[in-house]
Design a protein around this motif. Structure first.
Motif, PDB file in Angstrom:
ATOM      1  N   ILE A 262     106.300  44.318 103.439  1.00  0.00           N
ATOM      2  CA  ILE A 262     106.502  44.743 102.052  1.00  0.00           C
ATOM      3  C   ILE A 262     106.784  43.538 101.165  1.00  0.00           C
ATOM      4  CG2 ILE A 262     108.062  46.022 100.532  1.00  0.00           C
ATOM      5  CD1 ILE A 262     108.396  48.056 102.819  1.00  0.00           C
ATOM      6  N   GLY A 263     107.604  42.608 101.662  1.00  0.00           N
ATOM      7  CA  GLY A 263     107.888  41.402 100.901  1.00  0.00           C
ATOM      8  C   GLY A 263     106.630  40.602 100.606  1.00  0.00           C
ATOM      9  N   MET A 264     105.740  40.487 101.593  1.00  0.00           N
ATOM     10  CA  MET A 264     104.499  39.740 101.377  1.00  0.00           C
ATOM     11  C   MET A 264     103.588  40.443 100.378  1.00  0.00           C
ATOM     12  SD  MET A 264     103.335  38.005 104.943  1.00  0.00           S
ATOM     13  CE  MET A 264     104.178  36.532 105.511  1.00  0.00           C
ATOM     14  N   VAL A 265     103.505  41.769 100.468  1.00  0.00           N
ATOM     15  CA  VAL A 265     102.667  42.512  99.526  1.00  0.00           C
ATOM     16  C   VAL A 265     103.196  42.341  98.102  1.00  0.00           C
ATOM     17  CG1 VAL A 265     101.936  44.816  98.818  1.00  0.00           C
ATOM     18  CG2 VAL A 265     101.866  44.188 101.233  1.00  0.00           C
ATOM     19  N   LEU A 266     104.508  42.501  97.929  1.00  0.00           N
ATOM     20  CA  LEU A 266     105.092  42.349  96.595  1.00  0.00           C
ATOM     21  C   LEU A 266     104.974  40.915  96.093  1.00  0.00           C
ATOM     22  CD1 LEU A 266     108.299  44.576  96.887  1.00  0.00           C
ATOM     23  CD2 LEU A 266     106.110  45.127  95.800  1.00  0.00           C
ATOM     24  N   GLY A 267     105.130  39.932  96.999  1.00  0.00           N
ATOM     25  CA  GLY A 267     104.947  38.544  96.603  1.00  0.00           C
ATOM     26  C   GLY A 267     103.526  38.257  96.157  1.00  0.00           C
ATOM     27  N   THR A 268     102.552  38.852  96.850  1.00  0.00           N
ATOM     28  CA  THR A 268     101.149  38.685  96.480  1.00  0.00           C
ATOM     29  C   THR A 268     100.868  39.302  95.116  1.00  0.00           C
ATOM     30  OG1 THR A 268     100.477  38.712  98.808  1.00  0.00           O
ATOM     31  CG2 THR A 268      98.781  39.182  97.167  1.00  0.00           C
ATOM     32  N   ILE A 269     101.368  40.525  94.914  1.00  0.00           N
ATOM     33  CA  ILE A 269     101.145  41.203  93.632  1.00  0.00           C
ATOM     34  C   ILE A 269     101.813  40.436  92.493  1.00  0.00           C
ATOM     35  CG2 ILE A 269     101.629  43.308  92.327  1.00  0.00           C
ATOM     36  CD1 ILE A 269     101.393  44.850  94.970  1.00  0.00           C
ATOM     37  N   THR A 270     103.044  39.991  92.729  1.00  0.00           N
ATOM     38  CA  THR A 270     103.757  39.230  91.698  1.00  0.00           C
ATOM     39  C   THR A 270     103.016  37.943  91.352  1.00  0.00           C
ATOM     40  OG1 THR A 270     105.877  40.115  92.481  1.00  0.00           O
ATOM     41  CG2 THR A 270     105.949  38.140  91.104  1.00  0.00           C
TER      42      THR A 270
END
Length: 557
Positions: A338-346
């Motif tokens: 989840i952290g990686m997905v949110l980091g990618t989106i951000t």
């Protein structure tokens, strides 16, 4: 500059449709449903490229037991992937340029699918090594294809955002493998992992055949000296990977072949460097590689990837030492994903060339904070205790990939497109090398600190100490129901106590690892900020001061 020699005459594109460079697809207008299809194919290919190796790493102990391997033999499986993956990027870019995107996509994924399907019927160690090697080639082509498909899914104004999303897909696949693998193993024995990997490979192959990328410009780019360089660099990288992967397992100073392999690697690199330096059209531009700005980029990229090993080696190593099984690590890796997905989106939403530096600085600060939060771990820690710190690190890992790649890409464009293959290889090597170097260095550091702490604890444990005697008595009582021999119970009690000492020493050693990562991150952050302030001073403040002083002196004279 000589005009390119076309392999196939390109279509009569409009000026805005022409590919940015040879080997890239044309920039055609697509309907929204087709853009969605390109996005889904990019997602599938990107996940496929990273998931295979992730499944093997997550289940390496199970595979080792099933095949009856030693730890050294098991370590060759991920090593084979890295050896081939780093060297494959030497030829991937030029292959796209000369043979076209469709041949590149279908042959790369087709060979991978064929080998993984064959592995369903041949369950041997040698076949496993072959599959890992081929998966390294597939991952190199899949990462490029994921970016190219993602670029087709986004409008032209969002090219950089598409690039960031595509670049992070294979990284997201690694924690996803840890989340999926326990459930897959529960369904059937561990060979089902190979069936899952083969299924993904076949689906990816079908996707690129059905939904093809637009045509690209094909030009003659290969020279026979390219293959000579490839023949020198490939074994050099393979030997270096072998040393880094097996150094901790075989121990650095106890295994002579490690020294010979490292020496041979350096000699091969030196010969390749002499060859490339003397070429008029080199495969690798060494003059640009040796420039101070490029060396600073390399050091920063490797260090960032090295610090992320706090997650892949530090926390996971600590929890597995404390007896946590892959199924118990699922929630933790879910948070990491989840952290990686949110980091990618951000990163995709906020990116701009003006924010590159600040995004990288934020990533460094988050990694340092994560290392600081993990610093005071104890043997009572469980996966949920690391949720927040690992979320920060995974968010940072996804956030920095795009900016650091694009900042290097901008440096390349200033030199010319002929430097692009050098940069692609350079970036791939820094990320893979940093990923191997992290566990190698941190594993060595942790082993030495464990030995030091064990000796320190044992030096204070005297048989006459009441607390030590009480603890031995408790340990012996635990075996009273199964063993009636007092001498045997005493031996078992001492053995159990030594295991506890070793465990506590290991926990302290991992705390030192977390502290080291935190110190590295904050030191790197301080250096980067000082460098930024100095650069701004030289570019802005210093010229104004110098100009004002000069004007005043001129007026007075």
């Amino acid at each position: 500059m000589n005009a390119p020699r076309y392999v196939v005459q390109p279509p009569a594109w409009e000026e805005h449709e022409r590919p940015t460079m040879p080997g890239s697809p044309a920039k055609l207008a697509h309907s929204m449903p087709r853009r969605v299809a390109y996005f889904l194919v990019a997602l599938l290919i990107g996940i496929t490229g990273g998931l295979g190796n992730g499944l093997v790493v997550a289940n390496l102990q199970a595979i080792q037991g099933q095949l009856g391997l030693t730890p050294v033999e098991a370590a060759w499986l991920p090593a084979a992937y890295y050896m081939v993956n780093m060297t494959a990027n030497l030829l991937v870019y030029k292959t796209r340029q000369q043979f076209g995107l469709r041949v590149f996509a279908e042959w790369g994924l087709g060979i991978y699918a064929a080998v993984t399907v064959l592995h369903l019927f041949i369950h041997t160690y040698e076949m496993s090594l072959l599959v890992r090697g081929v998966s390294g080639i597939a991952a190199a082509s899949a990462s490029s294809l994921a970016v190219l498909y993602m670029l087709q899914a986004f409008p032209p104004a969002k090219v950089l955002s598409a690039f960031i999303v595509g670049m992070n897909l294979s990284s997201i696949a690694v924690p996803l493998a840890w989340v999926l693998s326990p459930s897959l193993v529960d369904i059937s024995p561990w060979p089902s992992l190979y069936a899952f990997e083969a299924g993904l490979a076949l689906c990816s192959l079908a996707a690129v055949i059905v939904l093809k990328l637009p045509s690209s410009v094909q030009i003659h780019v290969f020279e026979w000296l390219d293959f000579v360089t490839f023949a020198l660099v490939t074994p050099a990288i393979a030997l270096l990977c072998a040393v880094l992967v097996q150094g901790v397992n075989s121990w650095w100073f106890d295994t002579p072949w490690l020294a010979w392999a490292l020496a041979a690697s350096l000699v091969l690199f030196a010969v390749a460097a002499v060859l490339e330096y003397s070429r008029t059209t080199p495969l690798l531009h060494l003059r640009w590689l040796l420039h101070p700005s490029t060396l600073a980029f390399v050091a920063g990229a490797i260090l960032m990837r090295f610090m992320v090993a706090e997650q892949s080696y530090g926390v996971v190593g600590l929890l597995r030492m404390l007896g946590m099984q892959p199924a118990q690590l699922q929630p933790l890796y879910g948070i990491i994903a989840i952290g990686m997905v949110l980091g990618t989106i951000t990163g995709a939403l906020i990116f701009s060339p003006q924010r590159v530096l600040w995004m990288i600085l934020a990533s460094i600060a988050l990694i340092g904070t994560g290392g600081y939060l993990d610093w005071h771990a104890t043997s009572q820690m469980r996966p949920h205790d690391f949720f927040f710190s690992q979320f920060l690190i995974s968010f940072a890992a996804a956030l920095f990939i795009g900016p650091i790649m694009i900042s290097g890409f901008m440096q390349v464009l200033a030199k010319g497109l002929d430097h692009l293959i050098t940069f692609v290889v350079l970036f791939s090597v820094t990320q893979s090398l940093g990923g191997i170097l992290g566990p190698a260095v941190l594993g060595t550091f942790q082993a030495q600190r464990t030995q030091l702490y064990s000796q320190a604890i044992l030096s204070r444990m005297e048989a006459t100490d009441p607390q030590v005697a009480q603890r031995l008595s408790i340990q012996q009582q635990a075996f009273a129901r199964t063993d009636t021999d007092p001498a045997l119970r005493a031996t078992q009690g001492r053995t159990q106590l030594m295991q506890i000492v070793r465990r506590e020493a290991g926990v302290r050693a991992y705390n030192d690892v977390f502290m080291l990562i935190g110190l590295l991150a904050f030191s790197f952050l301080g250096y980067a900020m000082l460098r930024y302030v100095y650069t701004r001073y030289r570019e802005d403040v210093h010229p104004r001061i110098t100009g004002a002083v000069t004007q005043k002196l001129t007026t007075e004279s």
